[in-house]
Design a protein around this motif. Structure first.
Motif, PDB file in Angstrom:
ATOM      1  N   LYS A 233       4.446   6.528  -4.492  1.00 57.94           N
ATOM      2  CA  LYS A 233       4.465   6.049  -5.874  1.00 57.94           C
ATOM      3  C   LYS A 233       5.330   6.964  -6.743  1.00 57.94           C
ATOM      4  O   LYS A 233       6.136   6.480  -7.539  1.00 57.94           O
ATOM      5  N   GLU A 234       5.201   8.267  -6.559  1.00 56.32           N
ATOM      6  CA  GLU A 234       5.998   9.217  -7.336  1.00 56.32           C
ATOM      7  C   GLU A 234       7.495   9.073  -7.034  1.00 56.32           C
ATOM      8  O   GLU A 234       8.328   9.157  -7.937  1.00 56.32           O
ATOM      9  N   ILE A 235       7.835   8.856  -5.773  1.00 55.37           N
ATOM     10  CA  ILE A 235       9.242   8.664  -5.398  1.00 55.37           C
ATOM     11  C   ILE A 235       9.803   7.422  -6.082  1.00 55.37           C
ATOM     12  O   ILE A 235      10.913   7.444  -6.639  1.00 55.37           O
ATOM     13  N   ILE A 236       9.040   6.349  -6.076  1.00 50.25           N
ATOM     14  CA  ILE A 236       9.499   5.113  -6.717  1.00 50.25           C
ATOM     15  C   ILE A 236       9.629   5.309  -8.227  1.00 50.25           C
ATOM     16  O   ILE A 236      10.599   4.853  -8.837  1.00 50.25           O
ATOM     17  N   MET A 237       8.677   6.014  -8.829  1.00 52.63           N
ATOM     18  CA  MET A 237       8.747   6.269 -10.265  1.00 52.63           C
ATOM     19  C   MET A 237       9.990   7.101 -10.613  1.00 52.63           C
ATOM     20  O   MET A 237      10.677   6.809 -11.584  1.00 52.63           O
TER      21      MET A 237
ATOM     22  N   LEU B 223       3.699  -0.266 -12.343  1.00 48.27           N
ATOM     23  CA  LEU B 223       3.463   0.685 -11.269  1.00 48.27           C
ATOM     24  C   LEU B 223       2.586   1.846 -11.742  1.00 48.27           C
ATOM     25  O   LEU B 223       1.713   2.305 -11.008  1.00 48.27           O
ATOM     26  N   SER B 224       2.797   2.300 -12.962  1.00 51.05           N
ATOM     27  CA  SER B 224       2.014   3.435 -13.456  1.00 51.05           C
ATOM     28  C   SER B 224       0.545   3.061 -13.651  1.00 51.05           C
ATOM     29  O   SER B 224      -0.330   3.920 -13.559  1.00 51.05           O
ATOM     30  N   ARG B 225       0.252   1.785 -13.895  1.00 47.85           N
ATOM     31  CA  ARG B 225      -1.134   1.338 -14.053  1.00 47.85           C
ATOM     32  C   ARG B 225      -1.817   1.064 -12.725  1.00 47.85           C
ATOM     33  O   ARG B 225      -3.033   0.916 -12.670  1.00 47.85           O
ATOM     34  N   ALA B 226      -1.042   0.964 -11.657  1.00 45.87           N
ATOM     35  CA  ALA B 226      -1.617   0.639 -10.347  1.00 45.87           C
ATOM     36  C   ALA B 226      -2.549   1.753  -9.906  1.00 45.87           C
ATOM     37  O   ALA B 226      -2.211   2.941  -9.985  1.00 45.87           O
ATOM     38  N   PRO B 227      -3.734   1.382  -9.463  1.00 45.15           N
ATOM     39  CA  PRO B 227      -4.693   2.410  -9.050  1.00 45.15           C
ATOM     40  C   PRO B 227      -4.268   3.080  -7.746  1.00 45.15           C
ATOM     41  O   PRO B 227      -3.627   2.465  -6.892  1.00 45.15           O
ATOM     42  N   VAL B 228      -4.629   4.349  -7.626  1.00 41.56           N
ATOM     43  CA  VAL B 228      -4.395   5.083  -6.379  1.00 41.56           C
ATOM     44  C   VAL B 228      -5.740   5.123  -5.671  1.00 41.56           C
ATOM     45  O   VAL B 228      -6.735   5.589  -6.227  1.00 41.56           O
ATOM     46  N   MET B 229      -5.777   4.567  -4.464  1.00 46.25           N
ATOM     47  CA  MET B 229      -7.028   4.503  -3.730  1.00 46.25           C
ATOM     48  C   MET B 229      -7.007   5.512  -2.588  1.00 46.25           C
ATOM     49  O   MET B 229      -5.986   5.648  -1.904  1.00 46.25           O
ATOM     50  N   ALA B 230      -8.092   6.187  -2.414  1.00 45.32           N
ATOM     51  CA  ALA B 230      -8.220   7.144  -1.313  1.00 45.32           C
ATOM     52  C   ALA B 230      -8.663   6.402  -0.049  1.00 45.32           C
ATOM     53  O   ALA B 230      -9.402   5.434  -0.108  1.00 45.32           O
ATOM     54  N   HIS B 231      -8.165   6.870   1.077  1.00 45.42           N
ATOM     55  CA  HIS B 231      -8.555   6.269   2.361  1.00 45.42           C
ATOM     56  C   HIS B 231      -9.418   7.226   3.132  1.00 45.42           C
ATOM     57  O   HIS B 231      -9.272   8.362   3.211  1.00 45.42           O
TER      58      HIS B 231
ATOM     59  N   GLU C 290       0.870  -1.167   0.000  1.00 46.02           N
ATOM     60  CA  GLU C 290       0.000   0.000   0.000  1.00 46.02           C
ATOM     61  C   GLU C 290       0.905   1.213   0.000  1.00 46.02           C
ATOM     62  O   GLU C 290       1.717   1.386   0.906  1.00 46.02           O
ATOM     63  N   LEU C 291       0.793   2.024  -1.044  1.00 44.47           N
ATOM     64  CA  LEU C 291       1.638   3.202  -1.182  1.00 44.47           C
ATOM     65  C   LEU C 291       0.766   4.449  -1.277  1.00 44.47           C
ATOM     66  O   LEU C 291      -0.301   4.410  -1.871  1.00 44.47           O
TER      67      LEU C 291
END
Length: 66
Positions: A14-18, A58-66, A8-9
């Motif tokens: 995610k931006e740092i990893i990219m 990684l770029s296709r991975a969805p970003v989910m809000a909590h 869970e990122l």
């Protein structure tokens, strides 16, 4: 067989990893090989493929809000 892990990122993580993957890709591209051989070039292409595949995944991975 590859093992899979789930992380869970945050969007920032995610931006740092990219950014890191772009850096790694650049390092591979700029690596100077004093004695280029077919095997060394194939290894370089394989590394670039791995980085590209991971970046795309990684770029296709969805970003989910909590």
């Amino acid at each position: 067989m590859s093992e899979t892990i789930t992380l869970e990122l945050t969007k920032e993580n995610k931006e740092i990893i990219m950014r890191g993957l772009r850096f790694v890709r650049s390092q591979i591209m700029l690596d100077i090989n004093d004695l280029p051989t077919d095997a060394a070039e194939e290894e370089r292409r394989a590394k670039l493929r791995q980085v590209t595949e991971l970046t795309e995944h990684l770029s296709r991975a969805p970003v989910m809000a909590h």
